[in-house]
Design an enzyme around this catalytic site. Structure first.
Site, PDB file in Angstrom:
ATOM      1  N   ASP A  44       0.838  -1.208   0.000  1.00 60.51           N
ATOM      2  CA  ASP A  44       0.000   0.000   0.000  1.00 60.51           C
ATOM      3  C   ASP A  44       0.872   1.256   0.000  1.00 60.51           C
ATOM      4  O   ASP A  44       0.361   2.378  -0.103  1.00 60.51           O
ATOM      5  CB  ASP A  44      -1.050  -0.002   1.123  1.00 60.51           C
ATOM      6  CG  ASP A  44      -0.440  -0.085   2.509  1.00 60.51           C
ATOM      7  OD1 ASP A  44       0.786  -0.182   2.621  1.00 60.51           O
ATOM      8  OD2 ASP A  44      -1.218  -0.041   3.496  1.00 60.51           O
ATOM      9  N   SER A  45       2.201   1.070   0.058  1.00 61.69           N
ATOM     10  CA  SER A  45       3.110   2.207  -0.144  1.00 61.69           C
ATOM     11  C   SER A  45       2.934   2.790  -1.548  1.00 61.69           C
ATOM     12  O   SER A  45       3.414   3.881  -1.822  1.00 61.69           O
ATOM     13  CB  SER A  45       4.571   1.771   0.073  1.00 61.69           C
ATOM     14  OG  SER A  45       4.874   0.656  -0.745  1.00 61.69           O
ATOM     15  N   ASP A  83      -1.390  -6.111  -0.817  1.00 61.92           N
ATOM     16  CA  ASP A  83      -1.525  -5.484   0.496  1.00 61.92           C
ATOM     17  C   ASP A  83      -2.926  -4.868   0.589  1.00 61.92           C
ATOM     18  O   ASP A  83      -3.223  -3.913  -0.133  1.00 61.92           O
ATOM     19  CB  ASP A  83      -0.462  -4.365   0.560  1.00 61.92           C
ATOM     20  CG  ASP A  83      -0.028  -4.036   1.954  1.00 61.92           C
ATOM     21  OD1 ASP A  83      -0.502  -4.673   2.902  1.00 61.92           O
ATOM     22  OD2 ASP A  83       0.819  -3.124   2.086  1.00 61.92           O
ATOM     23  N   LYS A 113      -1.897  -9.366   2.195  1.00 64.02           N
ATOM     24  CA  LYS A 113      -1.216  -8.969   3.443  1.00 64.02           C
ATOM     25  C   LYS A 113      -2.161  -8.066   4.230  1.00 64.02           C
ATOM     26  O   LYS A 113      -2.799  -7.185   3.676  1.00 64.02           O
ATOM     27  CB  LYS A 113       0.095  -8.232   3.149  1.00 64.02           C
ATOM     28  CG  LYS A 113       0.796  -7.765   4.434  1.00 64.02           C
ATOM     29  CD  LYS A 113       2.237  -7.360   4.178  1.00 64.02           C
ATOM     30  CE  LYS A 113       2.421  -5.944   3.690  1.00 64.02           C
ATOM     31  NZ  LYS A 113       1.905  -4.904   4.615  1.00 64.02           N
ATOM     32  N   GLU A 115      -2.430  -5.869   8.082  1.00 65.89           N
ATOM     33  CA  GLU A 115      -1.636  -5.342   9.202  1.00 65.89           C
ATOM     34  C   GLU A 115      -2.303  -5.648  10.543  1.00 65.89           C
ATOM     35  O   GLU A 115      -3.523  -5.603  10.665  1.00 65.89           O
ATOM     36  CB  GLU A 115      -1.486  -3.819   9.064  1.00 65.89           C
ATOM     37  CG  GLU A 115      -0.643  -3.404   7.878  1.00 65.89           C
ATOM     38  CD  GLU A 115      -0.368  -1.891   7.842  1.00 65.89           C
ATOM     39  OE1 GLU A 115      -0.755  -1.180   8.792  1.00 65.89           O
ATOM     40  OE2 GLU A 115       0.232  -1.442   6.854  1.00 65.89           O
ATOM     41  N   GLU A 182       8.281  -4.834  10.860  1.00 66.18           N
ATOM     42  CA  GLU A 182       8.753  -3.515  10.427  1.00 66.18           C
ATOM     43  C   GLU A 182       9.209  -2.671  11.616  1.00 66.18           C
ATOM     44  O   GLU A 182       8.486  -2.500  12.612  1.00 66.18           O
ATOM     45  CB  GLU A 182       7.625  -2.784   9.659  1.00 66.18           C
ATOM     46  CG  GLU A 182       8.064  -1.389   9.191  1.00 66.18           C
ATOM     47  CD  GLU A 182       7.186  -0.794   8.097  1.00 66.18           C
ATOM     48  OE1 GLU A 182       6.293  -1.487   7.588  1.00 66.18           O
ATOM     49  OE2 GLU A 182       7.408   0.386   7.761  1.00 66.18           O
TER      50      GLU A 182
HETATM   51  O1  KIV Z   1       3.334  -1.125   1.641  1.00 64.02           O
HETATM   52  C1  KIV Z   1       4.468  -1.592   1.688  1.00 64.02           C
HETATM   53  O2  KIV Z   1       5.317  -1.301   0.843  1.00 64.02           O
HETATM   54  C2  KIV Z   1       4.783  -2.481   2.799  1.00 64.02           C
HETATM   55  C3  KIV Z   1       6.197  -2.926   2.944  1.00 64.02           C
HETATM   56  C4  KIV Z   1       7.052  -1.842   3.418  1.00 64.02           C
HETATM   57  C5  KIV Z   1       6.297  -4.119   3.834  1.00 64.02           C
HETATM   58  O3  KIV Z   1       3.927  -2.819   3.545  1.00 64.02           O
END
Ligand code: KIV
Length: 258
Positions: A44-45, A83, A113, A115, A182
């Protein structure tokens, strides 16, 4: 041959470090897959590195699915993990099943993924894994909780370390195939990695995890400000600016096209 979650378990047993990078579009996905990464995470980055949002919170499931489809089209070998964005899985178990299902069904990802490791999230993850949706966990600094945690290192006190370890064990029991750790102390990451049978994937968690993940935009030097634990292996921001400046000069001077 495409990698599966079974490969990850074997690699942990064989102590073969697992290489994870993020991707947000077809071109990046194709390049990093051909270069041999094990897992491509549609993190989600992408909210910040591809869409210009200030943090991950505004990202929607529709945007995530759009980018996941592009990434999946570029990947032949790596395991693609989607994510799930903020508020696409926290409301209820049925919302999580629906969003995770779409990530696989419409996005084409092989896993999702999520959180967090509090009891409600563990219950949600148990349901997802029970119906055959592979889940990667994410503990420590969880950016979707930025307004609660900030971007500070987590697990600094003994009580906080015990909680993160407890959550990691609970996620393993809920069936996650791997867990991202993280921004936590490396000794804590070592302890967790030794106690779990599933792989730990670290980012800002030291060198003792079973694998490492970086945001590809950080690795490529594309981001303006990156976290202290990230590493830029090249400076594409500078290379792109130089190429564009040279092109502009050549067009303006009538040198291109020749
Ligand atoms: O969103 C992302 O890029 C992440 C990674 C940093 C693990 O969750």
């Amino acid at each position: 041959m495409a990698f599966t979650t079974h490969h990850l378990r074997q690699w942990k047993q064989q102590q073969r470090p697992i290489v994870v990078l993020t991707a947000w579009d077809w071109a990046i996905a194709q390049i990093i897959d051909e270069a041999g990464v094990d897992i491509v995470l549609v993190g989600d980055s992408l909210a910040m590195v591809a869409l210009g949002y200030a943090n991950t919170l505004p990202l929607t499931l529709e945007e995530t699915l759009h980018h996941t489809r592009a990434v999946v089209r570029g990947v032949k070998q790596a395991l693609v993990v989607c994510d799930l964005p903020f508020l696409s899985y926290q409301e209820s178990i049925s919302q999580a099943i629906h969003s995770a299902g779409l990530a696989l069904k419409e996005g084409g990802a092989a896993a999702v993924k999520l959180e967090g490791g509090h009891p409600a999230m563990v219950e949600t993850i148990s349901r997802l894994t029970a119906i055959g949706i592979p889940v990667m966990g994410h503990l420590g600094l969880t950016p979707q909780s930025i307004h609660q945690l900030g971007y500070r290192q987590q697990g600094k006190t003994e009580a906080a370390q015990e909680q993160i370890l407890r959550e990691a064990l609970a996620l393993e029991a809920a069936g996650v195939f791997a867990v991202v750790l993280e921004h936590i102390p490396s000794e804590l990451a070592l302890d967790i990695s030794q106690k779990l049978t599933i792989p730990t994937i670290g980012i800002g968690a030291g060198k003792y995890c079973d694998g490492q993940v970086l945001v590809t935009a950080d690795l490529l030097g594309l981001t303006e400000r990156m976290p202290p634990f990230a590493k830029a292996y090249t400076n594409l921001r500078e290379s792109i600016a130089q190429a564009v400046t040279t092109y502009s000069q050549e067009v303006r001077l009538g040198k291109f096209p020749e």
